[in-house]
Design a protein around this motif. Structure first.
Motif, PDB file in Angstrom:
ATOM      1  N   GLU A 233       0.849  -1.183   0.000  1.00 24.57           N
ATOM      2  CA  GLU A 233       0.000   0.000   0.000  1.00 24.57           C
ATOM      3  C   GLU A 233       0.887   1.237   0.000  1.00 24.57           C
ATOM      4  O   GLU A 233       1.763   1.391   0.849  1.00 24.57           O
ATOM      5  N   ASP A 234       0.652   2.129  -0.982  1.00 20.33           N
ATOM      6  CA  ASP A 234       1.459   3.353  -1.089  1.00 20.33           C
ATOM      7  C   ASP A 234       0.717   4.598  -0.600  1.00 20.33           C
ATOM      8  O   ASP A 234       1.347   5.549  -0.119  1.00 20.33           O
ATOM      9  N   ASP A 235      -0.586   4.582  -0.720  1.00 15.94           N
ATOM     10  CA  ASP A 235      -1.385   5.765  -0.363  1.00 15.94           C
ATOM     11  C   ASP A 235      -2.126   5.490   0.937  1.00 15.94           C
ATOM     12  O   ASP A 235      -3.032   4.644   0.977  1.00 15.94           O
TER      13      ASP A 235
ATOM     14  N   ALA B   1      -5.899   5.788   0.627  1.00 13.19           N
ATOM     15  CA  ALA B   1      -6.571   5.026  -0.426  1.00 13.19           C
ATOM     16  C   ALA B   1      -7.845   4.395   0.121  1.00 13.19           C
ATOM     17  O   ALA B   1      -7.902   3.979   1.282  1.00 13.19           O
ATOM     18  N   PRO B   2      -8.898   4.301  -0.694  1.00  9.47           N
ATOM     19  CA  PRO B   2     -10.160   3.707  -0.227  1.00  9.47           C
ATOM     20  C   PRO B   2      -9.984   2.212   0.076  1.00  9.47           C
ATOM     21  O   PRO B   2      -9.263   1.503  -0.618  1.00  9.47           O
TER      22      PRO B   2
ATOM     23  N   LEU C  81      -8.457   0.909   2.527  1.00 10.54           N
ATOM     24  CA  LEU C  81      -7.175   0.573   3.136  1.00 10.54           C
ATOM     25  C   LEU C  81      -7.372  -0.162   4.459  1.00 10.54           C
ATOM     26  O   LEU C  81      -6.685  -1.141   4.748  1.00 10.54           O
TER      27      LEU C  81
END
Length: 231
Positions: free
Chosen positions: A51-53, A56-57, A59
């Motif tokens: 996961e980078d963000d 993010a939705p 997550l």
């Protein structure tokens, strides 16, 4: 007076509202700072989770699934460690067996090398013998000679058996001839005993000789008269 009181209350309410707004902004700023700090701290872990963000939705759901998977993996790891601990005695025995087998294999390999060396030395010693030819050639020749000798022995034994049979037959014929001759002799002797004596009607004995009463007087030291005259 009433109008002044209303303005004062409004001013107080406005001041309270401004104060509450300032407090809310301070809390928002603090929350944003904490969020940024948490995002910075979680960045390596999120990166390992793919996961980078941080915003993010979905997550949170993905992270919850990852946490569950990690928990299950830890449980499995613990079970595997317990099983490994239970198998420790068997693993130790297998390790000892493996070490023993390795030592035996090394010993066998060394023995094989020693045998190869001894075989090479023997071959070197044997090289001058039998004209340096392989033993198999001489073994075949000796075996052929042995078989030929056996065949010759068998043929000689057959010839000997034939000769022995012929000898037995000849001996049987000779015995039969001897018996026939003996019978003929007995028959002649019997006929001789049945003939009358040549002198004075006497008889002869079983050998064809004159009877005792008519034998020549030479038996008693006197020669017959006829013989003395002829002498």
């Amino acid at each position: 007076m009433a109008h002044r009181g209303t303005r004062e209350r409004l001013a107080v309410q406005q001041a309270e509202t401004a104060q509450e707004a300032a407090l809310a902004e301070a809390r928002r700023t603090e929350a944003a700072a904490r969020r940024d700090g948490l995002a910075l701290a979680l960045a390596p872990a999120l990166a390992r989770a793919g996961e980078d963000d941080p915003a993010a939705p979905g997550l949170a759901e993905r992270l919850a699934a990852t946490v569950s998977a990690v928990g299950a993996a830890r449980t499995g790891l613990q079970a595997a460690q317990e099983a490994l601990s239970a198998l420790a005695p068997q693993l130790a025995a297998a390790r000892r067996d493996s070490e023993t087998a390795t030592a035996q294999a090394q010993s066998a390999a060394q023995a094989a090398r020693d045998r190869d060396g001894a075989w090479a030395a023997l071959r070197a010693e044997r090289a001058p013998l039998l004209d340096g030819q392989p033993t198999a050639l001489h073994r075949s020749r000796f075996n052929d000679q042995r078989l030929a000798a056996q065949r010759a022995q068998q043929a000689a034994a057959a010839d000997l058996a034939t000769a022995q049979a012929a000898l037995a037959a000849a001996e049987a014929r000779a015995a039969e001839t001897a018996r026939a001759a003996s019978l003929r002799g007995r028959h002649r002797a019997a006929r001789g005993r049945s003939r009358p004596c040549r002198r004075a009607g006497g008889r002869r004995d079983e050998r064809g000789r004159a009877c005792g009463a008519h034998r020549p007087a030479a038996r008693h030291g006197r020669a017959p008269a006829g013989r003395s005259a002829r002498a």
